[in-house]
Design a protein around this motif. Structure first.
Motif, PDB file in Angstrom:
ATOM      1  N   GLN A  35     -14.450  15.161   2.218  1.00  0.00           N
ATOM      2  CA  GLN A  35     -13.144  15.418   2.828  1.00  0.00           C
ATOM      3  C   GLN A  35     -12.198  14.247   2.589  1.00  0.00           C
ATOM      4  O   GLN A  35     -11.004  14.425   2.351  1.00  0.00           O
ATOM      5  CB  GLN A  35     -13.280  15.693   4.329  1.00  0.00           C
ATOM      6  N   LEU A  36     -12.726  13.034   2.636  1.00  0.00           N
ATOM      7  CA  LEU A  36     -11.930  11.841   2.345  1.00  0.00           C
ATOM      8  C   LEU A  36     -11.378  11.921   0.921  1.00  0.00           C
ATOM      9  O   LEU A  36     -10.184  11.687   0.689  1.00  0.00           O
ATOM     10  CB  LEU A  36     -12.803  10.596   2.530  1.00  0.00           C
ATOM     11  N   ALA A  37     -12.216  12.269  -0.036  1.00  0.00           N
ATOM     12  CA  ALA A  37     -11.781  12.398  -1.434  1.00  0.00           C
ATOM     13  C   ALA A  37     -10.703  13.467  -1.572  1.00  0.00           C
ATOM     14  O   ALA A  37      -9.684  13.259  -2.244  1.00  0.00           O
ATOM     15  CB  ALA A  37     -12.971  12.723  -2.332  1.00  0.00           C
ATOM     16  N   ILE A  79     -23.821   6.886  -2.549  1.00  0.00           N
ATOM     17  CA  ILE A  79     -23.249   8.116  -3.084  1.00  0.00           C
ATOM     18  C   ILE A  79     -21.810   7.871  -3.513  1.00  0.00           C
ATOM     19  O   ILE A  79     -21.011   7.311  -2.762  1.00  0.00           O
ATOM     20  CB  ILE A  79     -23.267   9.225  -1.992  1.00  0.00           C
ATOM     21  N   ASN A  80     -21.483   8.321  -4.720  1.00  0.00           N
ATOM     22  CA  ASN A  80     -20.105   8.338  -5.188  1.00  0.00           C
ATOM     23  C   ASN A  80     -19.688   9.799  -5.265  1.00  0.00           C
ATOM     24  O   ASN A  80     -20.488  10.656  -5.667  1.00  0.00           O
ATOM     25  CB  ASN A  80     -19.981   7.685  -6.565  1.00  0.00           C
ATOM     26  N   VAL A  81     -18.434  10.074  -4.879  1.00  0.00           N
ATOM     27  CA  VAL A  81     -17.951  11.450  -4.877  1.00  0.00           C
ATOM     28  C   VAL A  81     -16.711  11.541  -5.747  1.00  0.00           C
ATOM     29  O   VAL A  81     -15.718  10.846  -5.510  1.00  0.00           O
ATOM     30  CB  VAL A  81     -17.622  11.929  -3.440  1.00  0.00           C
ATOM     31  N   ILE A 135       0.836  -1.202   0.000  1.00  0.00           N
ATOM     32  CA  ILE A 135       0.000   0.000   0.000  1.00  0.00           C
ATOM     33  C   ILE A 135       0.871   1.252   0.000  1.00  0.00           C
ATOM     34  O   ILE A 135       0.601   2.214  -0.724  1.00  0.00           O
ATOM     35  CB  ILE A 135      -0.986  -0.012   1.177  1.00  0.00           C
ATOM     36  N   LYS A 136       1.936   1.252   0.766  1.00  0.00           N
ATOM     37  CA  LYS A 136       2.849   2.403   0.793  1.00  0.00           C
ATOM     38  C   LYS A 136       3.510   2.586  -0.574  1.00  0.00           C
ATOM     39  O   LYS A 136       3.666   3.725  -1.045  1.00  0.00           O
ATOM     40  CB  LYS A 136       3.899   2.195   1.890  1.00  0.00           C
ATOM     41  N   ILE A 137       3.873   1.503  -1.232  1.00  0.00           N
ATOM     42  CA  ILE A 137       4.468   1.571  -2.574  1.00  0.00           C
ATOM     43  C   ILE A 137       3.446   2.167  -3.547  1.00  0.00           C
ATOM     44  O   ILE A 137       3.786   3.008  -4.375  1.00  0.00           O
ATOM     45  CB  ILE A 137       4.922   0.168  -3.053  1.00  0.00           C
ATOM     46  N   LEU A 138       2.192   1.733  -3.430  1.00  0.00           N
ATOM     47  CA  LEU A 138       1.129   2.278  -4.263  1.00  0.00           C
ATOM     48  C   LEU A 138       1.040   3.794  -4.070  1.00  0.00           C
ATOM     49  O   LEU A 138       0.979   4.550  -5.040  1.00  0.00           O
ATOM     50  CB  LEU A 138      -0.203   1.602  -3.925  1.00  0.00           C
ATOM     51  N   CYS A 139       1.050   4.222  -2.820  1.00  0.00           N
ATOM     52  CA  CYS A 139       0.941   5.654  -2.517  1.00  0.00           C
ATOM     53  C   CYS A 139       2.129   6.441  -3.050  1.00  0.00           C
ATOM     54  O   CYS A 139       1.968   7.520  -3.617  1.00  0.00           O
ATOM     55  CB  CYS A 139       0.810   5.864  -1.008  1.00  0.00           C
ATOM     56  N   ASP A 140       3.326   5.907  -2.869  1.00  0.00           N
ATOM     57  CA  ASP A 140       4.540   6.638  -3.237  1.00  0.00           C
ATOM     58  C   ASP A 140       4.843   6.612  -4.729  1.00  0.00           C
ATOM     59  O   ASP A 140       5.407   7.576  -5.261  1.00  0.00           O
ATOM     60  CB  ASP A 140       5.745   6.075  -2.484  1.00  0.00           C
ATOM     61  N   HIS A 141       4.504   5.518  -5.414  1.00  0.00           N
ATOM     62  CA  HIS A 141       4.946   5.362  -6.803  1.00  0.00           C
ATOM     63  C   HIS A 141       3.826   5.376  -7.845  1.00  0.00           C
ATOM     64  O   HIS A 141       4.068   5.798  -8.974  1.00  0.00           O
ATOM     65  CB  HIS A 141       5.757   4.072  -6.942  1.00  0.00           C
ATOM     66  N   LEU A 142       2.648   4.914  -7.483  1.00  0.00           N
ATOM     67  CA  LEU A 142       1.584   4.830  -8.485  1.00  0.00           C
ATOM     68  C   LEU A 142       0.635   6.031  -8.432  1.00  0.00           C
ATOM     69  O   LEU A 142       0.233   6.543  -9.473  1.00  0.00           O
ATOM     70  CB  LEU A 142       0.813   3.513  -8.326  1.00  0.00           C
ATOM     71  N   LEU A 143       0.306   6.498  -7.249  1.00  0.00           N
ATOM     72  CA  LEU A 143      -0.629   7.623  -7.156  1.00  0.00           C
ATOM     73  C   LEU A 143      -0.137   8.873  -7.878  1.00  0.00           C
ATOM     74  O   LEU A 143      -0.932   9.571  -8.512  1.00  0.00           O
ATOM     75  CB  LEU A 143      -0.978   7.934  -5.703  1.00  0.00           C
ATOM     76  N   PRO A 144       1.172   9.181  -7.837  1.00  0.00           N
ATOM     77  CA  PRO A 144       1.634  10.381  -8.540  1.00  0.00           C
ATOM     78  C   PRO A 144       1.469  10.336 -10.064  1.00  0.00           C
ATOM     79  O   PRO A 144       1.480  11.382 -10.708  1.00  0.00           O
ATOM     80  CB  PRO A 144       3.114  10.471  -8.161  1.00  0.00           C
ATOM     81  N   VAL A 145       1.297   9.144 -10.649  1.00  0.00           N
ATOM     82  CA  VAL A 145       1.122   9.042 -12.107  1.00  0.00           C
ATOM     83  C   VAL A 145      -0.312   8.639 -12.463  1.00  0.00           C
ATOM     84  O   VAL A 145      -0.588   8.217 -13.580  1.00  0.00           O
ATOM     85  CB  VAL A 145       2.143   8.057 -12.745  1.00  0.00           C
ATOM     86  N   THR A 146      -1.216   8.799 -11.515  1.00  0.00           N
ATOM     87  CA  THR A 146      -2.611   8.388 -11.683  1.00  0.00           C
ATOM     88  C   THR A 146      -3.472   9.561 -12.147  1.00  0.00           C
ATOM     89  O   THR A 146      -3.429  10.630 -11.543  1.00  0.00           O
ATOM     90  CB  THR A 146      -3.152   7.830 -10.347  1.00  0.00           C
ATOM     91  N   THR A 147      -4.263   9.315 -13.178  1.00  0.00           N
ATOM     92  CA  THR A 147      -5.218  10.324 -13.633  1.00  0.00           C
ATOM     93  C   THR A 147      -6.450  10.289 -12.741  1.00  0.00           C
ATOM     94  O   THR A 147      -6.889  11.334 -12.250  1.00  0.00           O
ATOM     95  CB  THR A 147      -5.626  10.073 -15.098  1.00  0.00           C
ATOM     96  N   ILE A 148      -7.012   9.103 -12.566  1.00  0.00           N
ATOM     97  CA  ILE A 148      -8.174   8.974 -11.690  1.00  0.00           C
ATOM     98  C   ILE A 148      -8.040   7.715 -10.838  1.00  0.00           C
ATOM     99  O   ILE A 148      -7.795   6.635 -11.348  1.00  0.00           O
ATOM    100  CB  ILE A 148      -9.517   8.995 -12.464  1.00  0.00           C
ATOM    101  N   LEU A 149      -8.161   7.904  -9.544  1.00  0.00           N
ATOM    102  CA  LEU A 149      -8.103   6.816  -8.569  1.00  0.00           C
ATOM    103  C   LEU A 149      -9.530   6.520  -8.138  1.00  0.00           C
ATOM    104  O   LEU A 149     -10.292   7.443  -7.833  1.00  0.00           O
ATOM    105  CB  LEU A 149      -7.265   7.244  -7.365  1.00  0.00           C
ATOM    106  N   THR A 150      -9.907   5.213  -8.094  1.00  0.00           N
ATOM    107  CA  THR A 150     -11.297   4.853  -7.806  1.00  0.00           C
ATOM    108  C   THR A 150     -11.427   3.923  -6.595  1.00  0.00           C
ATOM    109  O   THR A 150     -11.931   2.809  -6.716  1.00  0.00           O
ATOM    110  CB  THR A 150     -11.938   4.192  -9.049  1.00  0.00           C
ATOM    111  N   PRO A 151     -11.031   4.372  -5.421  1.00  0.00           N
ATOM    112  CA  PRO A 151     -11.168   3.501  -4.247  1.00  0.00           C
ATOM    113  C   PRO A 151     -12.592   3.506  -3.691  1.00  0.00           C
ATOM    114  O   PRO A 151     -13.335   4.481  -3.841  1.00  0.00           O
ATOM    115  CB  PRO A 151     -10.226   4.155  -3.230  1.00  0.00           C
ATOM    116  N   ILE A 180     -14.493   8.433  -5.080  1.00  0.00           N
ATOM    117  CA  ILE A 180     -14.775   7.587  -3.920  1.00  0.00           C
ATOM    118  C   ILE A 180     -16.090   6.858  -4.186  1.00  0.00           C
ATOM    119  O   ILE A 180     -17.133   7.490  -4.380  1.00  0.00           O
ATOM    120  CB  ILE A 180     -14.896   8.411  -2.614  1.00  0.00           C
ATOM    121  N   LYS A 181     -16.020   5.530  -4.196  1.00  0.00           N
ATOM    122  CA  LYS A 181     -17.211   4.711  -4.428  1.00  0.00           C
ATOM    123  C   LYS A 181     -17.859   4.414  -3.075  1.00  0.00           C
ATOM    124  O   LYS A 181     -17.217   3.868  -2.186  1.00  0.00           O
ATOM    125  CB  LYS A 181     -16.829   3.427  -5.155  1.00  0.00           C
ATOM    126  N   GLY A 182     -19.110   4.778  -2.950  1.00  0.00           N
ATOM    127  CA  GLY A 182     -19.777   4.706  -1.657  1.00  0.00           C
ATOM    128  C   GLY A 182     -20.616   3.489  -1.392  1.00  0.00           C
ATOM    129  O   GLY A 182     -21.405   3.487  -0.443  1.00  0.00           O
TER     130      GLY A 182
END
Length: 182
Positions: free
Chosen positions: A131-133, A170-172, A88-104, A146-148
């Motif tokens: 706020q989470l988004a 609700i999705n935000v 998860i930390k690797i995802l945050c540090d390396h993948l999120l910065p090159v992400t156009t849209i994240l759909t958690p 954010i998928k609700g």
């Protein structure tokens, strides 16, 4: 075209096994697809390991992928963990910065924030989901959806307490400083 990162043996009751594709083979799959027909958008699902997340992040950069939709599949509906904590930390540090849209979904968004060292607060209403988004988007993605589905709300946009009806899913979407509630 598809690059398979893992296979699961699962049903509605649980996950009985995960077979991970070796990361270097994932890299070969990605390169073969992109070298053949190119790519306009990449959409990920379960990435399974920290090494595979590295491969995907490197591949997105190497091939200058214009749009990356990342679904950070971390926890099955049954509650089984599909991504090890260290990944998860690797995802945050390396993948999120090159992400156009994240759909958690909401639990995945909270896990991302927790593993990034953020304090978490209970979600009580739509404003807390917004706020989470916003908080997740600060980690690098251009947009966050954010998928609700894991937390239905009342008609008044609050988390139900007691016997209140769970009536709204609700999705935000958040990005460019604006929210869209779907």
């Amino acid at each position: 075209m598809t690059a398979t990162t893992a296979l699961t043996a699962q049903n509605t009751q649980g996950v009985y096994g995960i077979h991970e594709t070796p990361p270097e083979f994932v890299r070969k799959q990605i390169d073969a697809c992109i070298d053949d027909i190119g790519v306009d958008v990449v959409k990920t699902g379960m990435l399974a390991t920290a090494q595979t997340i590295h491969v995907v992040a490197e591949s997105l950069a190497k091939h200058d992928v214009p749009c990356a939709v990342i679904d950070p599949v971390m926890v099955a509906t049954s509650g089984a963990r599909l991504l090890p904590e260290e990944a998860i930390k690797i995802l945050c540090d390396h993948l999120l910065p090159v992400t156009t849209i994240l759909t958690p979904n909401i639990p995945e968004a909270r896990l991302i924030l927790e593993k990034s060292g953020h304090d978490l607060h209970d979600i009580k209403d739509l404003e807390d989901i917004k706020q989470l988004a916003r908080s997740v988007q600060k980690l690098g993605p251009k947009y966050v959806l954010i998928k609700g589905g894991h937390l239905p709300l009342t008609k008044g946009y609050h988390v139900p307490t007691g016997d209140e009806a769970r009536e709204l899913v609700i999705n935000v979407l958040y990005g460019d400083g604006e929210f869209t509630v779907i």
